[in-house]
Design a protein around this motif. Structure first.
Motif, PDB file in Angstrom:
ATOM      1  N   ASP A 156     -57.719  -7.198  52.491  1.00 23.66           N
ATOM      2  CA  ASP A 156     -56.529  -6.651  53.156  1.00 23.66           C
ATOM      3  C   ASP A 156     -56.838  -6.201  54.578  1.00 23.66           C
ATOM      4  O   ASP A 156     -56.052  -6.418  55.500  1.00 23.66           O
ATOM      5  N   TYR A 157     -57.982  -5.578  54.749  1.00 20.23           N
ATOM      6  CA  TYR A 157     -58.398  -5.122  56.073  1.00 20.23           C
ATOM      7  C   TYR A 157     -58.668  -6.311  56.988  1.00 20.23           C
ATOM      8  O   TYR A 157     -58.365  -6.266  58.182  1.00 20.23           O
ATOM      9  N   ALA A 158     -59.205  -7.393  56.432  1.00 17.50           N
ATOM     10  CA  ALA A 158     -59.469  -8.602  57.217  1.00 17.50           C
ATOM     11  C   ALA A 158     -58.179  -9.157  57.807  1.00 17.50           C
ATOM     12  O   ALA A 158     -58.118  -9.509  58.984  1.00 17.50           O
ATOM     13  N   LEU A 159     -57.138  -9.226  56.992  1.00 14.56           N
ATOM     14  CA  LEU A 159     -55.842  -9.723  57.476  1.00 14.56           C
ATOM     15  C   LEU A 159     -55.259  -8.806  58.544  1.00 14.56           C
ATOM     16  O   LEU A 159     -54.716  -9.270  59.555  1.00 14.56           O
ATOM     17  N   GLU A 160     -55.382  -7.512  58.322  1.00 12.02           N
ATOM     18  CA  GLU A 160     -54.872  -6.541  59.299  1.00 12.02           C
ATOM     19  C   GLU A 160     -55.595  -6.684  60.639  1.00 12.02           C
ATOM     20  O   GLU A 160     -54.963  -6.671  61.699  1.00 12.02           O
ATOM     21  N   LEU A 161     -56.909  -6.824  60.594  1.00 11.27           N
ATOM     22  CA  LEU A 161     -57.681  -6.993  61.822  1.00 11.27           C
ATOM     23  C   LEU A 161     -57.315  -8.275  62.557  1.00 11.27           C
ATOM     24  O   LEU A 161     -57.203  -8.289  63.785  1.00 11.27           O
ATOM     25  N   ARG A 162     -57.123  -9.355  61.818  1.00  6.44           N
ATOM     26  CA  ARG A 162     -56.756 -10.635  62.434  1.00  6.44           C
ATOM     27  C   ARG A 162     -55.398 -10.558  63.108  1.00  6.44           C
ATOM     28  O   ARG A 162     -55.167 -11.188  64.144  1.00  6.44           O
ATOM     29  N   ASP A 163     -54.474  -9.791  62.521  1.00 10.25           N
ATOM     30  CA  ASP A 163     -53.150  -9.620  63.123  1.00 10.25           C
ATOM     31  C   ASP A 163     -53.212  -8.774  64.390  1.00 10.25           C
ATOM     32  O   ASP A 163     -52.491  -9.027  65.351  1.00 10.25           O
ATOM     33  N   ARG A 164     -54.065  -7.764  64.392  1.00 14.95           N
ATOM     34  CA  ARG A 164     -54.137  -6.827  65.511  1.00 14.95           C
ATOM     35  C   ARG A 164     -54.976  -7.319  66.680  1.00 14.95           C
ATOM     36  O   ARG A 164     -54.704  -6.961  67.827  1.00 14.95           O
ATOM     37  N   HIS A 165     -56.017  -8.094  66.397  1.00 14.53           N
ATOM     38  CA  HIS A 165     -56.972  -8.486  67.447  1.00 14.53           C
ATOM     39  C   HIS A 165     -57.108  -9.999  67.502  1.00 14.53           C
ATOM     40  O   HIS A 165     -57.594 -10.611  66.553  1.00 14.53           O
ATOM     41  N   PRO A 166     -56.745 -10.624  68.615  1.00 11.63           N
ATOM     42  CA  PRO A 166     -56.906 -12.080  68.729  1.00 11.63           C
ATOM     43  C   PRO A 166     -58.374 -12.520  68.730  1.00 11.63           C
ATOM     44  O   PRO A 166     -58.671 -13.678  68.468  1.00 11.63           O
ATOM     45  N   GLU A 167     -59.294 -11.596  68.990  1.00 13.00           N
ATOM     46  CA  GLU A 167     -60.723 -11.917  68.991  1.00 13.00           C
ATOM     47  C   GLU A 167     -61.298 -12.010  67.584  1.00 13.00           C
ATOM     48  O   GLU A 167     -62.452 -12.391  67.407  1.00 13.00           O
ATOM     49  N   ILE A 168     -60.515 -11.617  66.573  1.00 12.19           N
ATOM     50  CA  ILE A 168     -60.989 -11.649  65.192  1.00 12.19           C
ATOM     51  C   ILE A 168     -60.216 -12.725  64.437  1.00 12.19           C
ATOM     52  O   ILE A 168     -58.987 -12.702  64.402  1.00 12.19           O
ATOM     53  N   THR A 169     -60.950 -13.673  63.875  1.00 14.35           N
ATOM     54  CA  THR A 169     -60.337 -14.767  63.125  1.00 14.35           C
ATOM     55  C   THR A 169     -61.088 -14.962  61.808  1.00 14.35           C
ATOM     56  O   THR A 169     -62.142 -14.359  61.590  1.00 14.35           O
ATOM     57  N   ALA A 170     -60.536 -15.814  60.965  1.00 11.96           N
ATOM     58  CA  ALA A 170     -61.230 -16.151  59.721  1.00 11.96           C
ATOM     59  C   ALA A 170     -62.513 -16.906  60.067  1.00 11.96           C
ATOM     60  O   ALA A 170     -62.522 -17.751  60.954  1.00 11.96           O
ATOM     61  N   ALA A 171     -63.573 -16.606  59.377  1.00 11.65           N
ATOM     62  CA  ALA A 171     -64.875 -17.194  59.689  1.00 11.65           C
ATOM     63  C   ALA A 171     -64.929 -18.667  59.298  1.00 11.65           C
ATOM     64  O   ALA A 171     -64.535 -19.049  58.203  1.00 11.65           O
ATOM     65  N   PHE A 172     -65.439 -19.457  60.213  1.00 11.46           N
ATOM     66  CA  PHE A 172     -65.603 -20.886  60.013  1.00 11.46           C
ATOM     67  C   PHE A 172     -66.719 -21.118  58.994  1.00 11.46           C
ATOM     68  O   PHE A 172     -67.762 -20.468  59.047  1.00 11.46           O
ATOM     69  N   HIS A 173     -66.541 -22.019  58.055  1.00  9.21           N
ATOM     70  CA  HIS A 173     -67.523 -22.375  57.013  1.00  9.21           C
ATOM     71  C   HIS A 173     -67.823 -21.242  56.031  1.00  9.21           C
ATOM     72  O   HIS A 173     -68.838 -21.248  55.366  1.00  9.21           O
ATOM     73  N   MET A 174     -66.956 -20.231  55.979  1.00  9.82           N
ATOM     74  CA  MET A 174     -67.161 -19.112  55.053  1.00  9.82           C
ATOM     75  C   MET A 174     -65.862 -18.900  54.281  1.00  9.82           C
ATOM     76  O   MET A 174     -64.823 -19.453  54.633  1.00  9.82           O
ATOM     77  N   ASN A 175     -65.912 -18.093  53.245  1.00 11.53           N
ATOM     78  CA  ASN A 175     -64.717 -17.758  52.487  1.00 11.53           C
ATOM     79  C   ASN A 175     -63.782 -16.968  53.409  1.00 11.53           C
ATOM     80  O   ASN A 175     -64.080 -15.841  53.800  1.00 11.53           O
ATOM     81  N   LYS A 176     -62.666 -17.559  53.764  1.00 10.40           N
ATOM     82  CA  LYS A 176     -61.735 -16.966  54.742  1.00 10.40           C
ATOM     83  C   LYS A 176     -61.152 -15.637  54.266  1.00 10.40           C
ATOM     84  O   LYS A 176     -60.707 -14.834  55.061  1.00 10.40           O
ATOM     85  N   LYS A 177     -61.151 -15.428  52.959  1.00 11.33           N
ATOM     86  CA  LYS A 177     -60.607 -14.189  52.415  1.00 11.33           C
ATOM     87  C   LYS A 177     -61.539 -13.006  52.684  1.00 11.33           C
ATOM     88  O   LYS A 177     -61.077 -11.888  52.917  1.00 11.33           O
TER      89      LYS A 177
END
Length: 163
Positions: free
Chosen positions: A98-119
């Motif tokens: 949940d925190y990962a999604l919140e961070l991705r929404d708030r900061h364009p510098e934070i995205t789902a990690a490439f080649h890793m479990n995006k969750k």
């Protein structure tokens, strides 16, 4: 623009390498600790400061699990952070879903990690607008997530892990 920024930077002439990004109105200086964007300093962590901070955490070690360029930090035997030394712009950290999604929404510098479990994994652009405090807090969050899931025997063998 360049001259205006250079005046604000006393040690600019002593630096060996710089890149002028006209599109973003910024100067990125790899061997220095900050850049200027729209005439205000933006503090950034570099690979050495990230490494030092990660290794300062209890029972942390570093190793190269995949090849000679991907440096991983682990608490006991579990990875909590990784950085590719051939492309140090991105830094990968474990995160609560949940925190990962919140961070991705708030900061364009934070995205789902490439080649890793995006969750569970985020990648951070350490050359972006993220503050040092936020990066440190995300490293500590990742460390705590991984340390919390260690077996009880391991936690008992390493009492310093409980942060």
């Amino acid at each position: 623009m360049f001259a205006k920024i250079a005046k604000n930077h006393e040690t600019f002439n002593n630096l060996s390498f710089f890149l002028l990004e006209i599109k973003k109105y910024a100067i990125f200086v790899p061997d220095y600790t900050y850049i200027y964007k729209k005439n205000r300093p933006i503090y950034i962590m570099n690979v050495e400061t990230i490494r030092d901070y990660c290794l300062s955490l209890p029972a942390t070690s570093e190793y190269f699990p995949f090849d000679e360029t991907v440096l991983a930090f682990r608490v006991v035997d579990k990875i909590f952070a990784m950085i590719d030394l051939s492309d140090t712009e991105w830094f990968v950290l474990k995160c609560a879903p949940d925190y990962a999604l919140e961070l991705r929404d708030r900061h364009p510098e934070i995205t789902a990690a490439f080649h890793m479990n995006k969750k569970h994994w985020n990648q951070l652009n350490i050359n972006g607008m993220l503050s040092d405090e936020l990066i440190r807090s995300l490293i500590l969050h990742s460390y705590r997530l991984v340390a919390a899931k260690l077996p009880r025997k391991v936690k008992e063998a390493h009492p310093e892990i409980n942060l």
